[in-house]
Write a protein that holds these residues in place. Structure first.
Motif, PDB file in Angstrom:
ATOM      1  N   GLN A  15       0.852  -1.188   0.000  1.00 55.36           N
ATOM      2  CA  GLN A  15       0.000   0.000   0.000  1.00 55.36           C
ATOM      3  C   GLN A  15       0.887   1.236   0.000  1.00 55.36           C
ATOM      4  N   PHE A  16       0.603   2.180  -0.896  1.00 51.20           N
ATOM      5  CA  PHE A  16       1.297   3.469  -0.880  1.00 51.20           C
ATOM      6  C   PHE A  16       0.269   4.506  -0.438  1.00 51.20           C
ATOM      7  N   GLY A  17       0.380   4.997   0.775  1.00 51.26           N
ATOM      8  CA  GLY A  17      -0.650   5.904   1.281  1.00 51.26           C
ATOM      9  C   GLY A  17      -1.991   5.208   1.201  1.00 51.26           C
ATOM     10  N   GLY A  18      -2.935   5.811   0.499  1.00 51.07           N
ATOM     11  CA  GLY A  18      -4.261   5.197   0.389  1.00 51.07           C
ATOM     12  C   GLY A  18      -4.381   4.210  -0.763  1.00 51.07           C
ATOM     13  N   LEU A  19      -3.322   4.070  -1.575  1.00 52.25           N
ATOM     14  CA  LEU A  19      -3.429   3.241  -2.784  1.00 52.25           C
ATOM     15  C   LEU A  19      -2.872   1.828  -2.571  1.00 52.25           C
ATOM     16  N   LYS A  20      -3.750   0.817  -2.766  1.00 48.90           N
ATOM     17  CA  LYS A  20      -3.270  -0.559  -2.729  1.00 48.90           C
ATOM     18  C   LYS A  20      -2.761  -0.900  -4.128  1.00 48.90           C
ATOM     19  N   ALA A  21      -1.471  -0.715  -4.368  1.00 47.81           N
ATOM     20  CA  ALA A  21      -0.922  -0.916  -5.716  1.00 47.81           C
ATOM     21  C   ALA A  21      -0.926  -2.404  -6.076  1.00 47.81           C
ATOM     22  N   VAL A  22      -0.710  -3.265  -5.073  1.00 48.62           N
ATOM     23  CA  VAL A  22      -0.789  -4.721  -5.250  1.00 48.62           C
ATOM     24  C   VAL A  22      -1.487  -5.256  -4.006  1.00 48.62           C
ATOM     25  N   PRO A  40      -3.542  -4.220 -17.723  1.00 47.26           N
ATOM     26  CA  PRO A  40      -3.564  -2.863 -18.300  1.00 47.26           C
ATOM     27  C   PRO A  40      -2.554  -1.946 -17.611  1.00 47.26           C
ATOM     28  N   ASN A  41      -2.322  -0.773 -18.189  1.00 47.86           N
ATOM     29  CA  ASN A  41      -1.402   0.191 -17.595  1.00 47.86           C
ATOM     30  C   ASN A  41      -1.790   0.485 -16.150  1.00 47.86           C
ATOM     31  N   GLY A  42      -0.765   0.512 -15.279  1.00 41.94           N
ATOM     32  CA  GLY A  42      -1.005   0.848 -13.872  1.00 41.94           C
ATOM     33  C   GLY A  42      -1.587  -0.296 -13.071  1.00 41.94           C
ATOM     34  N   ALA A  43      -1.618  -1.510 -13.626  1.00 44.18           N
ATOM     35  CA  ALA A  43      -2.230  -2.657 -12.942  1.00 44.18           C
ATOM     36  C   ALA A  43      -1.414  -3.125 -11.741  1.00 44.18           C
ATOM     37  N   GLY A  44      -0.108  -2.785 -11.710  1.00 48.42           N
ATOM     38  CA  GLY A  44       0.728  -3.204 -10.580  1.00 48.42           C
ATOM     39  C   GLY A  44       1.828  -4.190 -10.959  1.00 48.42           C
ATOM     40  N   LYS A  45       2.072  -4.383 -12.248  1.00 46.91           N
ATOM     41  CA  LYS A  45       3.032  -5.406 -12.701  1.00 46.91           C
ATOM     42  C   LYS A  45       4.468  -5.078 -12.251  1.00 46.91           C
ATOM     43  N   THR A  46       4.896  -3.844 -12.536  1.00 51.29           N
ATOM     44  CA  THR A  46       6.261  -3.481 -12.149  1.00 51.29           C
ATOM     45  C   THR A  46       6.394  -3.422 -10.633  1.00 51.29           C
ATOM     46  N   THR A  47       5.346  -2.973  -9.961  1.00 49.64           N
ATOM     47  CA  THR A  47       5.370  -2.963  -8.488  1.00 49.64           C
ATOM     48  C   THR A  47       5.539  -4.394  -7.970  1.00 49.64           C
ATOM     49  N   PHE A  48       4.889  -5.340  -8.637  1.00 47.74           N
ATOM     50  CA  PHE A  48       5.022  -6.748  -8.231  1.00 47.74           C
ATOM     51  C   PHE A  48       6.480  -7.204  -8.383  1.00 47.74           C
ATOM     52  N   VAL A  55      12.974  -4.280  -3.759  1.00 44.95           N
ATOM     53  CA  VAL A  55      12.946  -2.811  -3.894  1.00 44.95           C
ATOM     54  C   VAL A  55      11.884  -2.270  -2.937  1.00 44.95           C
ATOM     55  N   TYR A  56      10.751  -2.973  -2.878  1.00 47.05           N
ATOM     56  CA  TYR A  56       9.719  -2.655  -1.895  1.00 47.05           C
ATOM     57  C   TYR A  56       9.552  -3.846  -0.953  1.00 47.05           C
ATOM     58  N   VAL A  57       9.221  -3.527   0.315  1.00 47.36           N
ATOM     59  CA  VAL A  57       8.908  -4.586   1.279  1.00 47.36           C
ATOM     60  C   VAL A  57       7.381  -4.726   1.307  1.00 47.36           C
ATOM     61  N   PHE A  87      14.766  -4.133 -16.497  1.00 44.00           N
ATOM     62  CA  PHE A  87      13.870  -3.027 -16.174  1.00 44.00           C
ATOM     63  C   PHE A  87      13.110  -2.556 -17.407  1.00 44.00           C
ATOM     64  N   GLN A  88      11.930  -1.995 -17.139  1.00 42.75           N
ATOM     65  CA  GLN A  88      11.111  -1.454 -18.223  1.00 42.75           C
ATOM     66  C   GLN A  88      11.886  -0.345 -18.956  1.00 42.75           C
ATOM     67  N   ASN A  89      12.491   0.556 -18.180  1.00 47.06           N
ATOM     68  CA  ASN A  89      13.379   1.556 -18.777  1.00 47.06           C
ATOM     69  C   ASN A  89      14.801   1.048 -18.547  1.00 47.06           C
ATOM     70  N   GLU A 212       4.801  -8.294 -20.426  1.00 52.68           N
ATOM     71  CA  GLU A 212       4.867  -7.865 -21.831  1.00 52.68           C
ATOM     72  C   GLU A 212       3.502  -7.351 -22.263  1.00 52.68           C
ATOM     73  N   HIS A 213       3.510  -6.247 -23.005  1.00 54.59           N
ATOM     74  CA  HIS A 213       2.248  -5.696 -23.506  1.00 54.59           C
ATOM     75  C   HIS A 213       1.847  -6.286 -24.854  1.00 54.59           C
ATOM     76  N   ASP A 214       2.808  -6.870 -25.554  1.00 56.02           N
ATOM     77  CA  ASP A 214       2.548  -7.427 -26.871  1.00 56.02           C
ATOM     78  C   ASP A 214       1.829  -8.776 -26.694  1.00 56.02           C
TER      79      ASP A 214
END
Ligand SMILES: Nc1ncnc2c1ncn2[C@@H]1O[C@H](COP(=O)(O)OP(=O)(O)OP(=O)(O)O)[C@@H](O)[C@H]1O
Length: 258
Positions: A15-22, A40-48, A55-57, A87-89, A212-214
């Motif tokens: 959770q980031f503040g009020g947002l449950k990213a995963v 979809p974009n922003g679904a939480g894939k990279t956060t996962f 990187v995140y606990v 990494f994505q970038n 992957e988005h493709d």
């Protein structure tokens, strides 16, 4: 397929503040599988991926690699346990040579000690030579050996992506996480990359999780697929099952990707 999963993710979330990213994500990966992670974009894939690599606990749940708990370990410790990523970038050391970019990964596993390096003991030099030899072997697999002295930032985009995978592999992972490895590649480069991924999976006995988005690409190469939407897993199954899953179709509504 072995009975014990290589990776077991048990009700993991952050959770980031009020947002449950995963939130409440359960994933099991077995030795040798090539599995897709889509959404979809922003679904939480990279956060996962960031949760898997320290990187995140996680604020909820547990992550196990070969039954060993990873929660609380920092990224370099997790790399040593056997998880590497791209990494994505692209994140290469642009001002280092192609060869040094791969050698950096070996240094994270090096057996010769800091003391032997500072004192320039023979073990330091034999360790360095061994590393260089192995790094060049990796570069050959990725058709980058002839470019070993080039600065990473001067490589064309597709080669930078391949170098990033070579560097991730040099850390001897059991599990390789690839975050949109084909992003920005043309169809021919993408095809070659997928053949390469299939090759390294066999050659290095790897388990691979691929964001992957493709869609045709994911459906074509992955045996199983997990789907995230708004931080939650909404489906998992074979490509065929995913393509026909109503929840997945709804999540992607209007995107015409399936
Ligand atoms: N450090 C952070 N602080 C706050 N919010 C974050 C943080 N990291 C990610 N998020 C949020 O978490 C959500 C999931 O983002 P994430 O980048 O994981 O999605 P994604 O599925 O990888 O998206 P894309 O396909 O666009 O790359 C987004 O709403 C994002 O803004």
């Amino acid at each position: 397929m072995a009975n014990t999963p290589l990776l077991k993710v048990d009700s993991v979330g952050i959770q980031f503040g009020g947002l449950k990213a995963v939130s409440g994500v359960n994933v099991e990966l077995y030795h040798g599988e090539l599995v897709g992670l889509i959404g979809p974009n922003g679904a939480g894939k990279t956060t996962f991926f960031n949760l898997l690599t320290g990187v995140y606990v996680p604020t909820e749940g547990h992550i196990f690699l070969n039954d060993e708990k990873l929660n609380g370990l920092v990224p370099y410790q997790i790399t040593r346990k056997g998880i590497s990523r791209t990494f994505q970038n692209i994140r290469l050391f642009g001002d280092l040579s192609v060869l040094d970019n791969v050698k950096v990964a070996y240094h994270s596993l090096a057996k010769h000690s800091i003391v032997s390096s500072i004192l320039r003991l023979p073990s330091h030099f034999s360790g360095e030579r061994e590393m260089e030899k192995k790094a060049i072997e990796f570069l050959k697999i990725f058709k980058l050996d002839k470019l070993k002295d080039e600065m990473a930032k001067n490589l064309p985009y597709g080669q930078q992506r391949r170098l990033e995978i070579a560097r991730a592999l040099a850390a001897h992972p059991k599990l390789l996480l690839l975050d949109e490895p084909a992003a920005g590649m043309n169809p021919q480069e993408t095809k070659e990359l997928m053949e390469l991924i299939a090759f390294i999976r066999k050659e290095f006995n790897l388990t691979i999780l691929l964001i992957e988005h493709d869609m045709p690409l994911v459906m074509g190469v992955c045996e199983r697929i997990y789907v995230l939407d708004h931080g939650q897993l909404i489906a998992h199954g074979s490509p065929e099952e995913i393509r026909n899953n109503p929840k997945v179709i709804e999540a992607y509504l209007g995107e015409e990707v399936l």
